[in-house]
Scaffold this active site. Structure first.
Site, PDB file in Angstrom:
ATOM      1  N   TYR A 143      27.784  87.942  -6.542  1.00  0.00           N
ATOM      2  CA  TYR A 143      28.662  88.948  -5.943  1.00  0.00           C
ATOM      3  C   TYR A 143      29.493  89.640  -7.031  1.00  0.00           C
ATOM      4  O   TYR A 143      29.357  89.330  -8.216  1.00  0.00           O
ATOM      5  CB  TYR A 143      29.523  88.295  -4.847  1.00  0.00           C
ATOM      6  CG  TYR A 143      28.649  87.789  -3.708  1.00  0.00           C
ATOM      7  CD1 TYR A 143      27.758  88.651  -3.069  1.00  0.00           C
ATOM      8  CD2 TYR A 143      28.672  86.457  -3.297  1.00  0.00           C
ATOM      9  CE1 TYR A 143      26.931  88.200  -2.049  1.00  0.00           C
ATOM     10  CE2 TYR A 143      27.843  86.005  -2.276  1.00  0.00           C
ATOM     11  CZ  TYR A 143      26.968  86.886  -1.655  1.00  0.00           C
ATOM     12  OH  TYR A 143      26.142  86.449  -0.656  1.00  0.00           O
ATOM     13  N   ARG A 161      35.592  80.047  -8.107  1.00  0.00           N
ATOM     14  CA  ARG A 161      34.212  79.584  -7.914  1.00  0.00           C
ATOM     15  C   ARG A 161      33.297  80.328  -8.878  1.00  0.00           C
ATOM     16  O   ARG A 161      33.259  81.558  -8.916  1.00  0.00           O
ATOM     17  CB  ARG A 161      33.748  79.806  -6.476  1.00  0.00           C
ATOM     18  CG  ARG A 161      32.485  78.978  -6.218  1.00  0.00           C
ATOM     19  CD  ARG A 161      32.193  78.742  -4.773  1.00  0.00           C
ATOM     20  NE  ARG A 161      31.592  77.413  -4.647  1.00  0.00           N
ATOM     21  CZ  ARG A 161      30.703  77.088  -3.720  1.00  0.00           C
ATOM     22  NH1 ARG A 161      30.330  77.950  -2.821  1.00  0.00           N
ATOM     23  NH2 ARG A 161      30.199  75.863  -3.683  1.00  0.00           N
ATOM     24  N   GLN A 213       4.319  66.103  14.982  1.00  0.00           N
ATOM     25  CA  GLN A 213       3.755  66.685  13.750  1.00  0.00           C
ATOM     26  C   GLN A 213       4.540  66.262  12.507  1.00  0.00           C
ATOM     27  O   GLN A 213       4.038  66.366  11.391  1.00  0.00           O
ATOM     28  CB  GLN A 213       3.797  68.215  13.833  1.00  0.00           C
ATOM     29  CG  GLN A 213       2.947  68.809  14.923  1.00  0.00           C
ATOM     30  CD  GLN A 213       1.476  68.648  14.636  1.00  0.00           C
ATOM     31  OE1 GLN A 213       1.039  68.790  13.497  1.00  0.00           O
ATOM     32  NE2 GLN A 213       0.720  68.309  15.652  1.00  0.00           N
TER      33      GLN A 213
HETATM   34  C1  LIG Z   1       1.652  69.422   7.633  1.00  0.00           C
HETATM   35  C2  LIG Z   1       2.724  70.067   8.418  1.00  0.00           C
HETATM   36  C3  LIG Z   1       3.844  70.540   7.756  1.00  0.00           C
HETATM   37  C4  LIG Z   1       4.862  71.154   8.453  1.00  0.00           C
HETATM   38  N1  LIG Z   1       5.963  71.558   7.759  1.00  0.00           N
HETATM   39  C5  LIG Z   1       6.983  72.112   8.426  1.00  0.00           C
HETATM   40  C6  LIG Z   1       8.158  72.512   7.734  1.00  0.00           C
HETATM   41  O1  LIG Z   1       8.287  72.348   6.529  1.00  0.00           O
HETATM   42  N2  LIG Z   1       9.146  73.092   8.443  1.00  0.00           N
HETATM   43  C7  LIG Z   1       9.034  73.299   9.791  1.00  0.00           C
HETATM   44  O2  LIG Z   1       9.958  73.821  10.394  1.00  0.00           O
HETATM   45  N3  LIG Z   1       7.954  72.922  10.470  1.00  0.00           N
HETATM   46  C8  LIG Z   1       6.917  72.341   9.827  1.00  0.00           C
HETATM   47  N4  LIG Z   1       5.809  71.966  10.518  1.00  0.00           N
HETATM   48  C9  LIG Z   1       5.748  72.275  11.961  1.00  0.00           C
HETATM   49  C10 LIG Z   1       6.590  71.286  12.768  1.00  0.00           C
HETATM   50  O3  LIG Z   1       6.194  69.981  12.462  1.00  0.00           O
HETATM   51  C11 LIG Z   1       6.436  71.592  14.250  1.00  0.00           C
HETATM   52  O4  LIG Z   1       6.877  72.900  14.509  1.00  0.00           O
HETATM   53  C12 LIG Z   1       7.220  70.612  15.116  1.00  0.00           C
HETATM   54  O5  LIG Z   1       6.803  69.283  14.899  1.00  0.00           O
HETATM   55  C13 LIG Z   1       7.074  70.956  16.603  1.00  0.00           C
HETATM   56  O6  LIG Z   1       7.722  69.971  17.366  1.00  0.00           O
HETATM   57  P1  LIG Z   1       7.311  69.667  18.856  1.00  0.00           P
HETATM   58  O7  LIG Z   1       8.086  68.486  19.263  1.00  0.00           O
HETATM   59  O8  LIG Z   1       7.423  70.893  19.655  1.00  0.00           O
HETATM   60  O9  LIG Z   1       5.755  69.316  18.818  1.00  0.00           O
HETATM   61  P2  LIG Z   1       5.003  68.116  18.104  1.00  0.00           P
HETATM   62  O10 LIG Z   1       5.670  67.735  16.861  1.00  0.00           O
HETATM   63  O11 LIG Z   1       3.584  68.531  18.045  1.00  0.00           O
HETATM   64  O12 LIG Z   1       5.141  66.920  19.138  1.00  0.00           O
HETATM   65  C14 LIG Z   1       4.474  66.941  20.387  1.00  0.00           C
HETATM   66  C15 LIG Z   1       4.150  65.519  20.780  1.00  0.00           C
HETATM   67  O13 LIG Z   1       3.693  65.521  22.122  1.00  0.00           O
HETATM   68  C16 LIG Z   1       2.698  64.498  22.246  1.00  0.00           C
HETATM   69  N5  LIG Z   1       1.944  64.780  23.481  1.00  0.00           N
HETATM   70  C17 LIG Z   1       1.134  65.816  23.738  1.00  0.00           C
HETATM   71  N6  LIG Z   1       0.698  65.768  25.021  1.00  0.00           N
HETATM   72  C18 LIG Z   1       1.265  64.683  25.572  1.00  0.00           C
HETATM   73  C19 LIG Z   1       1.234  64.121  26.872  1.00  0.00           C
HETATM   74  N7  LIG Z   1       0.567  64.668  27.869  1.00  0.00           N
HETATM   75  N8  LIG Z   1       1.922  62.974  27.081  1.00  0.00           N
HETATM   76  C20 LIG Z   1       2.628  62.378  26.093  1.00  0.00           C
HETATM   77  N9  LIG Z   1       2.683  62.892  24.854  1.00  0.00           N
HETATM   78  C21 LIG Z   1       2.038  64.037  24.605  1.00  0.00           C
HETATM   79  C22 LIG Z   1       1.926  64.653  20.950  1.00  0.00           C
HETATM   80  O14 LIG Z   1       1.189  63.495  20.667  1.00  0.00           O
HETATM   81  C23 LIG Z   1       3.042  64.897  19.955  1.00  0.00           C
HETATM   82  O15 LIG Z   1       3.507  63.687  19.384  1.00  0.00           O
HETATM   83  C24 LIG Z   1       4.762  71.324   9.857  1.00  0.00           C
HETATM   84  C25 LIG Z   1       3.652  70.836  10.540  1.00  0.00           C
HETATM   85  C26 LIG Z   1       2.645  70.196   9.836  1.00  0.00           C
HETATM   86  C27 LIG Z   1       1.461  69.656  10.570  1.00  0.00           C
HETATM   87  C1  LIG Z   2      25.145  79.004   5.610  1.00  0.00           C
HETATM   88  C2  LIG Z   2      25.727  79.032   4.229  1.00  0.00           C
HETATM   89  C3  LIG Z   2      26.693  79.976   3.908  1.00  0.00           C
HETATM   90  C4  LIG Z   2      27.260  79.989   2.640  1.00  0.00           C
HETATM   91  N1  LIG Z   2      28.279  80.845   2.381  1.00  0.00           N
HETATM   92  C5  LIG Z   2      28.971  80.759   1.222  1.00  0.00           C
HETATM   93  C6  LIG Z   2      30.183  81.476   1.035  1.00  0.00           C
HETATM   94  O1  LIG Z   2      30.703  82.101   1.950  1.00  0.00           O
HETATM   95  N2  LIG Z   2      30.762  81.387  -0.185  1.00  0.00           N
HETATM   96  C7  LIG Z   2      30.268  80.614  -1.180  1.00  0.00           C
HETATM   97  O2  LIG Z   2      30.837  80.572  -2.268  1.00  0.00           O
HETATM   98  N3  LIG Z   2      29.157  79.866  -0.991  1.00  0.00           N
HETATM   99  C8  LIG Z   2      28.511  79.900   0.192  1.00  0.00           C
HETATM  100  N4  LIG Z   2      27.440  79.086   0.412  1.00  0.00           N
HETATM  101  C9  LIG Z   2      27.051  78.101  -0.607  1.00  0.00           C
HETATM  102  C10 LIG Z   2      27.713  76.759  -0.282  1.00  0.00           C
HETATM  103  O3  LIG Z   2      29.101  76.837  -0.392  1.00  0.00           O
HETATM  104  C11 LIG Z   2      27.215  75.641  -1.215  1.00  0.00           C
HETATM  105  O4  LIG Z   2      27.592  75.961  -2.523  1.00  0.00           O
HETATM  106  C12 LIG Z   2      25.716  75.461  -1.170  1.00  0.00           C
HETATM  107  O5  LIG Z   2      25.242  75.389   0.154  1.00  0.00           O
HETATM  108  C13 LIG Z   2      25.289  74.211  -1.930  1.00  0.00           C
HETATM  109  O6  LIG Z   2      25.896  73.097  -1.389  1.00  0.00           O
HETATM  110  P1  LIG Z   2      25.070  72.040  -0.468  1.00  0.00           P
HETATM  111  O7  LIG Z   2      23.837  71.702  -1.227  1.00  0.00           O
HETATM  112  O8  LIG Z   2      26.007  70.906  -0.295  1.00  0.00           O
HETATM  113  O9  LIG Z   2      24.760  72.760   0.798  1.00  0.00           O
HETATM  114  C14 LIG Z   2      26.832  79.080   1.655  1.00  0.00           C
HETATM  115  C15 LIG Z   2      25.835  78.158   1.988  1.00  0.00           C
HETATM  116  C16 LIG Z   2      25.302  78.111   3.258  1.00  0.00           C
HETATM  117  C17 LIG Z   2      24.283  77.075   3.595  1.00  0.00           C
END
Ligand SMILES: Cc1cc2nc3c(=O)[nH]c(=O)nc-3n(C[C@H](O)[C@H](O)[C@H](O)COP(=O)(O)OP(=O)(O)OC[C@H]3O[C@@H](n4cnc5c(N)ncnc54)[C@H](O)[C@@H]3O)c2cc1C
Ligand SMILES: Cc1cc2nc3c(=O)[nH]c(=O)nc-3n(C[C@H](O)[C@H](O)[C@H](O)COP(=O)(O)O)c2cc1C
Length: 644
Positions: free
Chosen positions: A173, A221, A421
């Site tokens: 900033y 800061r 998942q």
């Molecule tokens: C490799 C991988 C990496 C990912 N990385 C990220 C990430 O970094 N960040 C992120 O935000 N998201 C990530 N995702 C996506 C994330 O995991 C999903 O969006 C999330 O798990 C969805 O949650 P959910 O509970 O809706 O579904 P799910 O996690 O799919 O859970 C649904 C559950 O319902 C069960 N089920 C299904 N039908 C039935 C039934 N009829 N009766 C009982 N149980 C049933 C299934 O067995 C399953 O356990 C990743 C996914 C994968 C596969």
């Molecule tokens: C949602 C969000 C908003 C933030 N806003 C500010 C801010 O207003 N001013 C600032 O100096 N840093 C801001 N930061 C940085 C945080 O103050 C902090 O330095 C950073 O998240 C690293 O710390 P952490 O690893 O403990 O989250 C922000 C961070 C987050 C996640």
């Protein structure tokens, strides 16, 4: 023995007594009103955090001048009309017992709306790193006006009841732009050498000091290292930090990076270890004799205690941990470490939601955050018999919330273990934290008395017999199998088989699908195979490099030699090759001894139709609505429970 003896010991900063050394750093929330005043939502958010009694809470960025606000909901401190709202904010912080500071901010060339109108200010007309547009180079008159604005804002902060101000000279900033050789190309006494680039910051501190009085603490800061190619280094910064202290800074808040730094190191992703930045605070301590605050991925109070014990810093900021669990400090005080909901540094609900979506703050693993005014605190009037299908993040969050609200909850999970998942998502590099969080959530759900019936598929028969009052369908998605000639060959597997280890990695591997699952599976495979190619049908990678995790993922794959073919569709799989159509031409990739399919999921919703047939009230949540991310899964799970 006293718990956390270093972290929980008091400290005095220029007469301001802080009960402990835990700092909640400034975090913009976008919860302010559109006229830049403090809103009820912001007060509710702050109240929740102040109840934890950290030593110091620094309220979020507050614009010292209209030309410095990033967005209309950024708090204003540039006019007396803001004082009543700010007073409520300082009182809210004080009510818990914490010291209250507010951060004085000017966004300079990162004020998108003003940039668009050609009105943003900067040290030079060098384009914003984020938006690519240049600001207007500040004249000496502009600089005088901004100095005076910082000083007037500090006086207003004092009148509003704050105990301290923090001058924001970090993260790219305006004041940081003056410090930066990339943003500051001035030829006058404010440019070129580090000393010159620091001059404006020195003058701002001096002006604030002159106006606010000798007895009022000022925090500064800084990004100790700009962490960007061509930017200033830690060594550069250490040469001028003593000048800032001489000018009147009583505390240095030692942050890192700018919002233009690829990989979002300022709010570092899980690739960075907790406390990774503490050594920079130590370097600052070597050159000044005022207290230094460290910050960066702190989640565990014991680590913070250790960092203070070994003298790296005097205070420790916990940023996102305060979003994930505002009660982590009382829990640590009581020795209830296992109850702490640990931040997974995914940035989905916090910094990336604010920056890329312009929305209010949330937390992917804590649905209360940013929604304190609608978060139901008391049990529901009529407890209901609630069945939840699926123990993924959505179903577990729904169970956590429904049980908290007094409903009689049973969770059914067709697999042998809860987690959905996330059991796979936690296998690729740097993803263990996801697994730890979902295990924590499962444990909390079980501790609340909810039965999680693993290995049981919820079906029509069970619903008809059991007749629950309400069903939450959190059944996730079904793997999509693309219709490609050769898809049935024995060397073709899906991402889940590879991640689970049921199929060992091949030698020359091709992954079909460059979405998050494909890219993360490639990340897992990269060190284990000879050659690796990811083919993605879209022309742009669906995994944005703007997100910290996306950036790190792309970089690791590139460094690891993984080829990413965008705009490619797999036409045919053969015994030792794969043919891919790219721009209308067929490319034969060979040798390929293993093909991994990761083209995504389609929502699994059979139970919705069954509930409709049986007239059982129900809601869909998470990937069962449409496959997305954890934040949507948890939010929809929680809201399904709140709505029963
Ligand atoms: C490799 C991988 C990496 C990912 N990385 C990220 C990430 O970094 N960040 C992120 O935000 N998201 C990530 N995702 C996506 C994330 O995991 C999903 O969006 C999330 O798990 C969805 O949650 P959910 O509970 O809706 O579904 P799910 O996690 O799919 O859970 C649904 C559950 O319902 C069960 N089920 C299904 N039908 C039935 C039934 N009829 N009766 C009982 N149980 C049933 C299934 O067995 C399953 O356990 C990743 C996914 C994968 C596969
Ligand atoms: C949602 C969000 C908003 C933030 N806003 C500010 C801010 O207003 N001013 C600032 O100096 N840093 C801001 N930061 C940085 C945080 O103050 C902090 O330095 C950073 O998240 C690293 O710390 P952490 O690893 O403990 O989250 C922000 C961070 C987050 C996640």
């Amino acid at each position: 023995m006293q718990r956390l003896p270093n972290l929980l010991s008091p400290i005095v900063i220029k007469g301001l007594e802080l009960e402990n050394r835990v700092v909640m750093p400034p975090m913009g929330t976008n919860l302010g009103n559109k006229d830049a005043t403090v809103s009820d939502a912001l007060l509710a958010y702050m109240r929740r955090r102040a109840q934890a009694r950290p030593g110091l809470i620094i309220a979020e960025i507050s614009a010292v001048h209209e030309s410095g606000a990033l967005i209309d909901t950024e708090l204003g401190i540039y006019d007396d009309r803001f004082i009543p709202g700010l007073k409520m904010l300082s009182e809210t912080i004080h009510a818990g017992g914490s010291g209250a500071a507010v951060q004085l901010h000017h966004g300079g060339r990162e004020c998108f709306f003003l940039l668009n109108e050609g009105k943003a200010l900067g040290p030079s007309a060098e384009p914003s790193l984020i938006y690519g547009m240049p600001p207007k180079e500040m004249t000496l008159d502009d600089m005088r006006m901004i100095r005076e604005s910082f000083a007037a804002a500090a006086v207003r902060a004092r009148r509003a009841g704050f105990d301290m101000v923090e001058i924001h000279a970090a993260h790219g900033y305006l004041l940081c732009q003056f410090l930066s050789p990339i943003a500051n190309r001035r030829q006058d006494e404010y440019g070129a050498s580090m000393k010159n680039r620091a001059r404006f910051v020195v003058e701002v501190i001096e002006e604030v000091r002159r106006n606010v009085g000798d007895d009022f603490p000022i925090s500064l800061r800084l990004s100790v290292d700009e962490s960007i190619r061509g930017g200033y280094t830690q060594e550069d910064m250490l040469t001028v930090v003593p000048d800032f202290v001489k000018a009147g800074a009583d505390v240095i808040h030692a942050s890192l990076g700018t919002y233009g730094t690829p990989g979002g190191i300022t709010s570092a992703p899980a690739e960075f270890d907790p406390g990774f930045n503490a050594f920079r605070a130590r370097k600052v301590k070597e050159v000044v004799d005022v207290p230094v605050i460290t910050v960066g991925r702190f989640t565990d109070p014991s680590l913070a205690d250790e960092v203070i014990r070994r003298g790296d810093a005097d205070l420790v900021s916990f940023g996102r941990q305060f979003l994930a669990d505002p009660e982590f400090l009382p829990k640590a005080r009581a020795g209830r470490y296992e109850d702490i909901r640990t931040c997974i540094a995914c940035n989905q609900g916090c910094i990336e939601r604010l920056m890329f979506e312009g929305k209010t703050v949330r937390c992917a693993i804590n649905p209360e955050t940013g929604q304190e005014t609608i978060y139901p605190g008391t049990p529901a009037g009529t407890p209901r018999k609630v069945w939840i299908a699926g123990a993924g993040p959505s179903g577990l969050m729904a169970a956590h919330e429904a049980s908290r609200l007094g409903h009689a909850v049973t969770v059914f999970e067709k697999e042998g273990a809860a987690g959905g998942q996330l059991l796979f998502a936690s296998i690729p590099p740097f993803k263990k934290v996801y697994g730890a969080w979902v295990r924590w959530l499962e444990q909390k759900v079980r501790q609340s008395g909810v039965e999680i019936r693993t290995g049981v598929t919820l079906d029509e028969d069970a619903l008809e017999k059991g007749r629950p009052d309400f069903v939450i369908v959190a059944t996730g998605g079904e793997k999509v199998v693309p219709d490609i000639p050769g898809i049935d060959l024995p060397q073709v597997h899906d991402a889940w088989e590879i991640l689970a280890g049921t199929v060992p990695p091949g030698r020359d591997v091709l992954v079909i699908g460059g979405g998050l699952i494909g890219m993360e599976t490639a990340d897992f495979l990269c060190p284990r195979v000879k050659t690796l190619t990811v083919v993605e049908a879209l022309k742009r990678s669906p995994v944005s490099k703007l997100t910290s995790h996306g950036y790190m993922l792309h970089r690791r794959l590139k460094d690891g030699g993984c080829a990413l073919i965008l705009g490619g569709s797999v036409a045919r799989i053969e015994t030792d090759s794969v043919s891919v159509m790219v721009k209308g031409e067929e490319r034969r990739l060979s040798p390929v001894d293993q093909v991994v399919v990761a083209v995504g999921l389609s929502p699994r919703r059979e139970l919705k139709a069954i509930c409709e047939r049986l007239s059982i009230p129900h809601t869909l949540a998470g990937d069962a609505v449409s496959p997305r991310r954890i934040i949507e899964a948890t939010e929809e799970g929680a809201k399904a429970a709140w709505g029963i």
